[in-house]
Design a protein around this motif. Structure first.
Motif, PDB file in Angstrom:
ATOM      1  N   GLY A   1       0.796  -1.212   0.000  1.00  0.00           N
ATOM      2  CA  GLY A   1       0.000   0.000   0.000  1.00  0.00           C
ATOM      3  C   GLY A   1       0.835   1.270   0.000  1.00  0.00           C
ATOM      4  O   GLY A   1       0.372   2.332  -0.444  1.00  0.00           O
ATOM      5  N   TRP A   2       2.083   1.184   0.476  1.00  0.00           N
ATOM      6  CA  TRP A   2       2.949   2.364   0.519  1.00  0.00           C
ATOM      7  C   TRP A   2       3.687   2.613  -0.795  1.00  0.00           C
ATOM      8  O   TRP A   2       4.299   3.683  -0.969  1.00  0.00           O
ATOM      9  CB  TRP A   2       3.971   2.228   1.649  1.00  0.00           C
ATOM     10  N   ALA A   3       3.653   1.664  -1.704  1.00  0.00           N
ATOM     11  CA  ALA A   3       4.479   1.749  -2.907  1.00  0.00           C
ATOM     12  C   ALA A   3       4.308   3.064  -3.660  1.00  0.00           C
ATOM     13  O   ALA A   3       5.296   3.701  -4.050  1.00  0.00           O
ATOM     14  CB  ALA A   3       4.179   0.565  -3.831  1.00  0.00           C
ATOM     15  N   ASP A   4       3.063   3.485  -3.882  1.00  0.00           N
ATOM     16  CA  ASP A   4       2.824   4.693  -4.673  1.00  0.00           C
ATOM     17  C   ASP A   4       2.488   5.905  -3.805  1.00  0.00           C
ATOM     18  O   ASP A   4       1.984   6.911  -4.304  1.00  0.00           O
ATOM     19  CB  ASP A   4       1.722   4.447  -5.705  1.00  0.00           C
ATOM     20  N   LYS A   5       2.768   5.812  -2.506  1.00  0.00           N
ATOM     21  CA  LYS A   5       2.479   6.926  -1.600  1.00  0.00           C
ATOM     22  C   LYS A   5       3.731   7.504  -0.957  1.00  0.00           C
ATOM     23  O   LYS A   5       3.749   8.656  -0.529  1.00  0.00           O
ATOM     24  CB  LYS A   5       1.503   6.481  -0.506  1.00  0.00           C
ATOM     25  N   LEU A   6       4.782   6.693  -0.871  1.00  0.00           N
ATOM     26  CA  LEU A   6       5.974   7.100  -0.134  1.00  0.00           C
ATOM     27  C   LEU A   6       6.609   8.360  -0.723  1.00  0.00           C
ATOM     28  O   LEU A   6       7.070   9.240   0.016  1.00  0.00           O
ATOM     29  CB  LEU A   6       6.985   5.959  -0.101  1.00  0.00           C
ATOM     30  N   ALA A   7       6.627   8.469  -2.057  1.00  0.00           N
ATOM     31  CA  ALA A   7       7.256   9.631  -2.689  1.00  0.00           C
ATOM     32  C   ALA A   7       6.532  10.918  -2.313  1.00  0.00           C
ATOM     33  O   ALA A   7       7.152  11.984  -2.220  1.00  0.00           O
ATOM     34  CB  ALA A   7       7.278   9.456  -4.206  1.00  0.00           C
ATOM     35  N   GLN A   8       5.235  10.826  -2.087  1.00  0.00           N
ATOM     36  CA  GLN A   8       4.469  12.011  -1.717  1.00  0.00           C
ATOM     37  C   GLN A   8       4.773  12.430  -0.272  1.00  0.00           C
ATOM     38  O   GLN A   8       4.701  13.611   0.070  1.00  0.00           O
ATOM     39  CB  GLN A   8       2.978  11.733  -1.871  1.00  0.00           C
ATOM     40  N   VAL A   9       5.098  11.457   0.565  1.00  0.00           N
ATOM     41  CA  VAL A   9       5.399  11.742   1.972  1.00  0.00           C
ATOM     42  C   VAL A   9       6.860  12.147   2.149  1.00  0.00           C
ATOM     43  O   VAL A   9       7.186  13.073   2.894  1.00  0.00           O
ATOM     44  CB  VAL A   9       5.086  10.502   2.841  1.00  0.00           C
ATOM     45  N   TYR A  10       7.747  11.457   1.445  1.00  0.00           N
ATOM     46  CA  TYR A  10       9.189  11.626   1.650  1.00  0.00           C
ATOM     47  C   TYR A  10       9.797  12.657   0.693  1.00  0.00           C
ATOM     48  O   TYR A  10      10.897  13.133   0.916  1.00  0.00           O
ATOM     49  CB  TYR A  10       9.874  10.272   1.469  1.00  0.00           C
ATOM     50  N   GLY A  11       9.099  12.983  -0.387  1.00  0.00           N
ATOM     51  CA  GLY A  11       9.596  13.965  -1.345  1.00  0.00           C
ATOM     52  C   GLY A  11       8.626  15.121  -1.470  1.00  0.00           C
ATOM     53  O   GLY A  11       7.698  15.262  -0.679  1.00  0.00           O
ATOM     54  N   GLY A  12       8.852  15.975  -2.470  1.00  0.00           N
ATOM     55  CA  GLY A  12       7.913  17.059  -2.693  1.00  0.00           C
ATOM     56  C   GLY A  12       8.616  18.331  -3.137  1.00  0.00           C
ATOM     57  O   GLY A  12       9.837  18.382  -3.291  1.00  0.00           O
ATOM     58  N   ALA A  13       7.824  19.374  -3.348  1.00  0.00           N
ATOM     59  CA  ALA A  13       8.353  20.668  -3.768  1.00  0.00           C
ATOM     60  C   ALA A  13       8.849  21.448  -2.551  1.00  0.00           C
ATOM     61  O   ALA A  13       8.189  21.480  -1.511  1.00  0.00           O
ATOM     62  CB  ALA A  13       7.276  21.453  -4.499  1.00  0.00           C
ATOM     63  N   ASN A  14      10.019  22.058  -2.703  1.00  0.00           N
ATOM     64  CA  ASN A  14      10.618  22.825  -1.613  1.00  0.00           C
ATOM     65  C   ASN A  14      10.399  24.325  -1.850  1.00  0.00           C
ATOM     66  O   ASN A  14      10.576  24.810  -2.973  1.00  0.00           O
ATOM     67  CB  ASN A  14      12.117  22.542  -1.525  1.00  0.00           C
TER      68      ASN A  14
ATOM     69  N   GLY B   1      12.994  32.482  -5.574  1.00  0.00           N
ATOM     70  CA  GLY B   1      13.579  32.633  -6.898  1.00  0.00           C
ATOM     71  C   GLY B   1      12.636  32.129  -7.969  1.00  0.00           C
ATOM     72  O   GLY B   1      11.648  31.441  -7.671  1.00  0.00           O
ATOM     73  N   PRO B   2      12.937  32.438  -9.219  1.00  0.00           N
ATOM     74  CA  PRO B   2      12.050  32.049 -10.324  1.00  0.00           C
ATOM     75  C   PRO B   2      12.307  30.625 -10.809  1.00  0.00           C
ATOM     76  O   PRO B   2      12.609  30.392 -11.977  1.00  0.00           O
ATOM     77  CB  PRO B   2      12.414  33.074 -11.402  1.00  0.00           C
ATOM     78  N   TYR B   3      12.215  29.681  -9.914  1.00  0.00           N
ATOM     79  CA  TYR B   3      12.457  28.290 -10.306  1.00  0.00           C
ATOM     80  C   TYR B   3      11.740  27.358  -9.329  1.00  0.00           C
ATOM     81  O   TYR B   3      11.374  27.742  -8.216  1.00  0.00           O
ATOM     82  CB  TYR B   3      13.955  27.973 -10.329  1.00  0.00           C
ATOM     83  N   PHE B   4      11.571  26.133  -9.793  1.00  0.00           N
ATOM     84  CA  PHE B   4      11.031  25.072  -8.947  1.00  0.00           C
ATOM     85  C   PHE B   4      12.196  24.316  -8.328  1.00  0.00           C
ATOM     86  O   PHE B   4      13.235  24.128  -8.962  1.00  0.00           O
ATOM     87  CB  PHE B   4      10.179  24.093  -9.760  1.00  0.00           C
ATOM     88  N   ASN B   5      12.008  23.842  -7.102  1.00  0.00           N
ATOM     89  CA  ASN B   5      12.997  23.004  -6.425  1.00  0.00           C
ATOM     90  C   ASN B   5      12.259  21.779  -5.898  1.00  0.00           C
ATOM     91  O   ASN B   5      11.412  21.901  -5.018  1.00  0.00           O
ATOM     92  CB  ASN B   5      13.662  23.772  -5.285  1.00  0.00           C
ATOM     93  N   ILE B   6      12.558  20.625  -6.483  1.00  0.00           N
ATOM     94  CA  ILE B   6      11.789  19.415  -6.178  1.00  0.00           C
ATOM     95  C   ILE B   6      12.726  18.309  -5.698  1.00  0.00           C
ATOM     96  O   ILE B   6      13.753  18.036  -6.327  1.00  0.00           O
ATOM     97  CB  ILE B   6      11.022  18.927  -7.425  1.00  0.00           C
ATOM     98  N   SER B   7      12.365  17.669  -4.594  1.00  0.00           N
ATOM     99  CA  SER B   7      13.119  16.533  -4.064  1.00  0.00           C
ATOM    100  C   SER B   7      12.308  15.254  -4.281  1.00  0.00           C
ATOM    101  O   SER B   7      11.106  15.217  -4.004  1.00  0.00           O
ATOM    102  CB  SER B   7      13.409  16.708  -2.572  1.00  0.00           C
ATOM    103  N   ALA B   8      12.983  14.224  -4.784  1.00  0.00           N
ATOM    104  CA  ALA B   8      12.315  12.950  -5.050  1.00  0.00           C
ATOM    105  C   ALA B   8      13.182  11.803  -4.537  1.00  0.00           C
ATOM    106  O   ALA B   8      14.404  11.809  -4.725  1.00  0.00           O
ATOM    107  CB  ALA B   8      12.059  12.783  -6.541  1.00  0.00           C
TER     108      ALA B   8
END
Length: 274
Positions: A105-118, A122-129
């Motif tokens: 059940g965690w397979a497709d949810k962990l990235a949403q909990v452990y990663g995300g947009a920071n 500045g004029p840019y996106f910063n994303i951790s995955a």
């Protein structure tokens, strides 16, 4: 009618999705059954198989990995009585099935909990995955034989790692029977590899292997051996999970620690459009 002679089973290794005997030809007796005694070369062969499987498994969608773990739960449920016949309590088999489902059940949810947009100025996106570490060597706990085994394998593979497991030498039948479950669960060959035999022979080879990225010492009970394995692992800066406490309760909900411990975080920057 003459009395037939039962076919005695020989429990083999599980490497690359196949069940070879040890290249050394050695075996040892457990519950009146022959069990393959893995050699150092078997350990190296298992690492080669695990490395070959990394690209495909890590590249699979999280949803697909979750499906395969759930399929493992289905197959384990269907073999419940076989594990009970090996001496595994029925409650433990049920808990192991539930543990597969929990991690699936965690397979497709962990990235949403452990990663995300920071949030950045500045004029840019910063994303951790999160990304998998790679090949993980695991020393499985001796008890509980099945639940402990599932509890160290599932969190490693659900996140995209592949594993080489040194099964408990005193409780190997559950490990190889679990391999038979995984072999019929759509799991690609090489994602899980299981070695039976002396941990003192296979674990040092895995700890020192330059193509192993992390080592989980959960099942190591000898403090001197644990220290030696950590020293060997340091040569290529492997990530090390230290042995579990002797009183660790494997029945409690495990939390995310075992999954996140075997992940690396990639952070990317991307300019915003006008």
């Amino acid at each position: 009618m003459s009395e037939r002679v039962a076919v005695r089973k020989t429990y083999k290794l599980f490497i690359g999705g196949k069940f070879p005997r040890s290249e050394s030809g050695r075996s040892y007796l457990v519950q009146s059954s022959n069990v393959s005694l893995a050699s150092r070369k078997d350990a190296r062969d298992a690492v080669v198989a695990a490395r070959a499987a990394v690209k495909g498994w890590a590249g699979a969608t999280a949803y697909n990995r979750g499906q395969i773990l759930y399929r493992a739960a289905e197959m384990l449920e269907g073999r419940r009585e076989q594990f009970v016949a090996l001496g595994i309590p029925g409650d433990e088999v049920d808990a192991a099935v539930d543990r597969w489902v929990w991690y699936a059940g965690w397979a497709d949810k962990l990235a949403q909990v452990y990663g995300g947009a920071n949030p950045v100025a500045g004029p840019y996106f910063n994303i951790s995955a999160p990304e998998p570490t790679g090949v993980v060597a695991v020393v499985a706990p001796e008890s509980p034989a099945l639940l402990g085994l599932v509890s160290v394998i599932a969190p490693a593979i659900v996140t995209g790692n592949t594993v080489v497991v040194a099964a408990s030498p005193s409780e190997p039948l559950a490990a190889v029977t679990l391999a038979e479950v995984l072999a019929t669960s759509d799991l690609p060959g090489g994602v899980v590899n299981i070695l039976t035999g002396a941990i003192t022979e296979t674990a040092p080879t895995l700890a020192a292997h330059m193509d192993v990225n992390a080592i989980d010492l959960t099942g190591v009970t000898d403090a001197a051996l644990a220290t030696d394995l950590e020293v060997k692992a340091a040569e290529n800066l492997k990530r090390v999970l230290r042995p579990a406490p002797a009183d660790h309760d494997w029945s409690v909900v495990p939390g995310l620690d075992r999954m996140t411990a075997l992940l690396e975080t990639k952070t990317v920057w991307h300019p915003k459009g006008v």
